[in-house]
Motif scaffolding. Structure first.
Motif, mmCIF file in Angstrom:
data_model
loop_
_atom_site.group_PDB
_atom_site.id
_atom_site.type_symbol
_atom_site.label_atom_id
_atom_site.label_comp_id
_atom_site.label_asym_id
_atom_site.label_seq_id
_atom_site.Cartn_x
_atom_site.Cartn_y
_atom_site.Cartn_z
ATOM 1 N N ASP A 126 -0.265 -3.637 6.092
ATOM 2 C CA ASP A 126 -1.102 -4.331 7.266
ATOM 3 C C ASP A 126 -2.054 -2.903 8.010
ATOM 4 O O ASP A 126 -2.886 -3.093 8.412
ATOM 5 C CB ASP A 126 -0.280 -4.674 8.175
ATOM 6 N N THR A 127 -1.313 -1.774 7.953
ATOM 7 C CA THR A 127 -1.896 -0.507 8.282
ATOM 8 C C THR A 127 -2.062 0.514 7.442
ATOM 9 O O THR A 127 -1.052 0.540 6.559
ATOM 10 C CB THR A 127 -1.297 -0.241 9.830
ATOM 11 N N HIS A 128 -2.625 1.657 7.682
ATOM 12 C CA HIS A 128 -2.617 2.904 6.772
ATOM 13 C C HIS A 128 -1.228 3.363 6.753
ATOM 14 O O HIS A 128 -0.760 3.850 5.824
ATOM 15 C CB HIS A 128 -3.541 3.904 7.295
ATOM 16 N N SER A 129 -0.531 3.350 7.868
ATOM 17 C CA SER A 129 0.592 3.899 7.964
ATOM 18 C C SER A 129 1.790 3.347 7.172
ATOM 19 O O SER A 129 3.018 3.780 7.007
ATOM 20 C CB SER A 129 1.357 3.927 9.493
ATOM 21 N N ASP A 130 1.695 2.031 6.749
ATOM 22 C CA ASP A 130 2.492 1.336 5.547
ATOM 23 C C ASP A 130 2.249 2.076 4.244
ATOM 24 O O ASP A 130 3.506 1.725 3.417
ATOM 25 C CB ASP A 130 2.026 -0.141 5.860
ATOM 26 N N CYS A 131 1.374 2.675 3.950
ATOM 27 C CA CYS A 131 1.138 3.180 2.670
ATOM 28 C C CYS A 131 1.466 4.855 2.819
ATOM 29 O O CYS A 131 1.576 5.405 3.761
ATOM 30 C CB CYS A 131 -0.416 3.258 2.253
ATOM 31 N N ALA A 132 1.785 5.318 1.399
ATOM 32 C CA ALA A 132 2.173 6.686 1.291
ATOM 33 C C ALA A 132 1.124 7.651 1.931
ATOM 34 O O ALA A 132 -0.298 7.038 1.902
ATOM 35 C CB ALA A 132 2.302 6.703 -0.148
#
Length: 296
Positions: free
Chosen positions: A223-229
């Motif tokens: 949903d947001t960049h923080s969800d990804c590595a």
């Protein structure tokens, strides 16, 4: 009174037995302690107190007189950074550092019969402050056992450096943590693997971040960049948002975000909105740059 000191012994108590070295000051000086006679020293009471009817009186809403030091220390519920800042008139007072904004509370086994609402986090008042199920007393604070709920790593077992608060809000073993005997207690999106099932490793499709948690890898939903590595971005332009490689990142086919392609280097490059001739020139330049980089 008013001169520099390093301990109570440096201060002259011959005329006033309540003179103490106020170590709560950045530059300690001798002051009249809490409860002391300030008839002739109206402006010389210890920090967080004032001379009221000729007696040094603590600011009652925020501080209490500490009988052992004669300081005015922080009352229960007041913000703190260390237990030494909190009043000690009630046995077992601690600075509850397991929460984002630490406050003075009653620690493990402290008598809470008269202040039942001031037990530390993850505990309940049963005449004394007792840790909730799933939490163990460590240094008078209630610390989460493996698998217990949390919002920050400070709530978890600080005696085990392999334990962190994971993305699922559980105290679990971080990536690289030894999981022998606790094979079901690795952080979210990780498993106890290795040649002898002894180390927590990220599951397929997930990558470890700086906090040794497993974040979504390539093509995982987000949903947001923080969800990804940390090395990935959430592809907001895609019809279904997934984690992809961003501009300039090393890549293989189909790893780049929308409107980008894996170039010759190979790295993700934003698609050029130019003519075929311009694109050919750009490709030639990129190839030359990549070859130069490889030589260097």
């Amino acid at each position: 009174i008013g001169t520099t000191c390093a301990s109570d012994g440096d201060c002259n108590t011959s005329t006033n037995a309540n003179i103490v070295c106020d170590l709560t000051l950045s530059a300690p000086v001798c002051k009249v302690g809490a409860g002391g006679d300030c008839t002739n020293n109206q402006n010389d009471c210890v920090s967080n107190s004032a001379c009221s009817t000729n007696v040094c009186t603590c600011t009652t809403t925020t501080h209490s007189a500490d009988t052992s030091t004669k300081y005015c220390k922080k009352a229960l519920g007041q913000s703190c950074t260390a237990t030494s800042e909190c009043e000690s008139n009630i046995a077992g007072t601690v600075c509850d550092t397991t929460i984002d904004s630490p406050v003075c509370k009653l620690g493990d086994s402290a008598d809470c019969s008269s202040v039942s609402t001031h037990c530390m986090s993850h505990s309940i008042c049963n005449s004394t402050c007792d840790c909730d199920t799933g939490y163990t007393a460590v240094n008078n604070l209630c610390i989460g056992d493996l698998g217990s709920t949390c919002t920050a790593t400070a709530e978890c077992d600080v005696t085990n450096t392999d334990v962190v608060c994971d993305t699922a809000g559980k105290c679990n073993l971080k990536v690289g943590g030894i999981c022998t005997g606790n094979t079901d207690k690795c952080v979210a999106n990780a498993a106890c693997t290795g040649t002898t099932n002894t180390v927590c490793e990220c599951s397929s499709g997930y990558l470890a971040d700086a906090a040794t948690l497993c974040q979504q890898g390539i093509d995982k939903s987000c949903d947001t960049h923080s969800d990804c590595a940390a090395t990935l971005v959430c592809d907001m332009a895609a019809s279904t948002k997934t984690c992809k490689k961003g501009d300039g990142q090393a890549c293989t086919a189909d790893q780049c975000m929308t409107n980008a392609e894996c170039s010759t280097c190979p790295s993700c490059e934003c698609s050029a909105a130019s003519s075929e001739a311009g694109t050919a020139v750009l490709s030639s330049l990129m190839l030359a740059f990549c070859l130069l980089i490889s030589v260097v």
